[in-house]
Design an enzyme around this catalytic site. Structure first.
Site, mmCIF file in Angstrom:
data_model
loop_
_atom_site.group_PDB
_atom_site.id
_atom_site.type_symbol
_atom_site.label_atom_id
_atom_site.label_comp_id
_atom_site.label_asym_id
_atom_site.label_seq_id
_atom_site.Cartn_x
_atom_site.Cartn_y
_atom_site.Cartn_z
ATOM 1 C CB SER A 89 -0.892 0.012 1.252
ATOM 2 O OG SER A 89 -1.481 1.285 1.447
ATOM 3 C CE1 TYR B 136 -3.835 -2.040 5.156
ATOM 4 C CE2 TYR B 136 -3.114 0.185 4.635
ATOM 5 C CZ TYR B 136 -3.539 -1.056 4.214
ATOM 6 O OH TYR B 136 -3.668 -1.314 2.872
#
Length: 249
Positions: free
Chosen positions: A143, A156
């Site tokens: 990501s 995350y």
């Protein structure tokens, strides 16, 4: 893609599902792995109706035995995998002082240890495929949060930073065995992930972002996977960052 055996985790929705359909449409035999078997069955029916070849396997990537069983089923059905899209993951933002340790552990177990379980199960097949002369690819979904800073996404972002750095190290180990390793770092993508959020600050942030830019769609990222896999065998795109045009960071 006619000689490719593709394995996709997180294949019941979003980027994984879009990639499964794209690769199958281009001629790959595709194994769809996720927990929701009924959703996978529907996707496989759609792929077969369009003339593709696909297999649905209910898998929990937090359970090594489940992943190992899926690897054995893929090899039995299609032969050794030569394209693994390691895509299962979860994104659960929250304030760090809230001490939501169960939420932290869920993200770490799926995004970090789950990625490793898939690697453990399928890298031997990738090496075998390469030894047999096939093009072999391991593609990991990271990501943009692996390299940029976002409040409330610390856990995350940390898990995705692990995936990105892991992928670079694996290139050094697997490249000499003719297994390509790539990582994709998408920006904001319209998937089910945001539907799991409970933290209001993150929900407000994503709603504001949606008013100011067009998000990536799962198909956009699927096209990147297809492009990576379609390169000549001696070409390895190590890292692809794909962003909405309107997203600066």
């Amino acid at each position: 893609m006619n000689n490719r055996v593709a394995v996709i985790t997180g294949a019941s929705s979003g980027i994984g599902l879009a990639t499964a359909k794209l690769l199958a449409a281009r001629g790959a035999k595709v194994a769809l792995l996720a927990r929701r078997k009924e959703v996978l069955d529907q996707a496989v029916n759609e792929i077969r109706a369009a003339g593709g070849e696909a297999l649905a396997l209910a898998v929990d990537v937090t359970d090594q035995a489940s992943v190992d069983a899926a690897a054995a089923a893929v090899e039995s059905a299609y032969g050794p995998a030569n394209l693994v899209f390691n895509n299962a993951g979860v994104m659960l933002p929250g304030a760090i002082e809230a001490r939501e340790t169960a939420v932290w552990e869920q993200q770490i177990d799926l995004n970090v240890t789950g990625v490793m379980r898939v690697i453990s199960a399928f890298v031997p097949q990738l090496v075998k495929s390469a030894e047999q002369g096939a093009t072999a690819d391991l593609v990991n979904t990271s990501s943009i949060a692996a390299q940029n800073i976002y409040p409330y996404f610390a856990v995350y972002g940390g898990t995705k930073a692990y995936v990105s750095h892991l992928s670079r190290h694996l290139r050094a180990e697997l490249g000499p065995k003719n297994v390509r390793v790539s990582l994709i770092e998408p920006g904001i993508t319209e998937t089910e992930l945001q539907g799991h959020w409970t933290f209001q600050g993150a929900k407000d942030w994503i709603a504001n972002a949606a008013e100011n830019m067009a998000f990536l769609q799962p198909q956009d990222v699927a096209e990147v996977v297809g492009f990576l896999a379609d390169q000549p065998k001696h070409v390895n795109l190590q890292q692809v960052v794909v962003m909405p045009t309107g997203q600066a960071t």
